[in-house]
Design a protein around this motif. Structure first.
Motif, PDB file in Angstrom:
ATOM      1  N   UNK A  40       3.136   0.712  -5.338  1.00  0.00           N
ATOM      2  CA  UNK A  40       4.338   0.743  -6.167  1.00  0.00           C
ATOM      3  C   UNK A  40       4.972   2.125  -6.066  1.00  0.00           C
ATOM      4  N   UNK A  41       6.263   2.124  -6.192  1.00  0.00           N
ATOM      5  CA  UNK A  41       7.011   3.373  -6.143  1.00  0.00           C
ATOM      6  C   UNK A  41       7.502   3.700  -7.543  1.00  0.00           C
ATOM      7  N   UNK A  42       7.443   4.970  -7.912  1.00  0.00           N
ATOM      8  CA  UNK A  42       7.885   5.336  -9.263  1.00  0.00           C
ATOM      9  C   UNK A  42       9.391   5.155  -9.385  1.00  0.00           C
ATOM     10  N   UNK A  43       9.850   4.801 -10.578  1.00  0.00           N
ATOM     11  CA  UNK A  43      11.296   4.698 -10.776  1.00  0.00           C
ATOM     12  C   UNK A  43      11.950   6.071 -10.643  1.00  0.00           C
ATOM     13  N   UNK A  59       7.820  10.350  -4.661  1.00  0.00           N
ATOM     14  CA  UNK A  59       7.932   9.223  -3.743  1.00  0.00           C
ATOM     15  C   UNK A  59       7.004   9.407  -2.542  1.00  0.00           C
ATOM     16  N   UNK A  60       6.972  10.610  -2.004  1.00  0.00           N
ATOM     17  CA  UNK A  60       6.074  10.889  -0.876  1.00  0.00           C
ATOM     18  C   UNK A  60       4.616  10.717  -1.281  1.00  0.00           C
ATOM     19  N   UNK A  63       3.849   6.997  -1.370  1.00  0.00           N
ATOM     20  CA  UNK A  63       3.704   6.450  -0.014  1.00  0.00           C
ATOM     21  C   UNK A  63       2.384   6.884   0.613  1.00  0.00           C
ATOM     22  N   UNK A  64       1.973   8.127   0.390  1.00  0.00           N
ATOM     23  CA  UNK A  64       0.693   8.601   0.930  1.00  0.00           C
ATOM     24  C   UNK A  64      -0.473   7.815   0.318  1.00  0.00           C
ATOM     25  N   UNK A  65      -0.409   7.559  -0.976  1.00  0.00           N
ATOM     26  CA  UNK A  65      -1.474   6.799  -1.636  1.00  0.00           C
ATOM     27  C   UNK A  65      -1.538   5.376  -1.082  1.00  0.00           C
TER      28      UNK A  65
END
Length: 86
Positions: A40-43, A59-60, A63-65
């Motif tokens: 999931x991506x943070x708002x 956001x990065x 994506x890394x997680x």
């Protein structure tokens, strides 16, 4: 035109095709790889350039997680394939 007797016979014939036992779902296959959680991506709602920079950093990290989970599963599957071929 079909006669009423033939029309009543059709459902009777079709019922012979039905299974009298309910279908049982196959049990899930446990491949031994670790469980993962959905990515999931943070708002985001930046209000300044600094806020935008922080949002990009978060956001990065997300994506890394997510990529780390994918890499972990790929590695696990490769190890299992190697064991299966031994």
């Amino acid at each position: 035109m079909l006669k009423p007797g033939l029309i009543l016979l059709c459902p009777l014939l079709l019922s012979a095709c039905a299974s009298d036992q309910p279908l049982v779902a196959a049990p899930p296959i446990d491949n031994g790889c670790p469980r993962v959680v959905p990515c999931s991506l943070p708002p985001a709602n930046p209000r300044s350039n600094e806020g935008l920079s922080q949002e990009i950093d978060q956001l990065e990290q997300a994506w890394h997680a997510c990529a780390a989970q994918v890499d972990m599963i790929v590695e696990c599957q490769q190890q299992q394939e190697q064991k299966a071929h031994e």
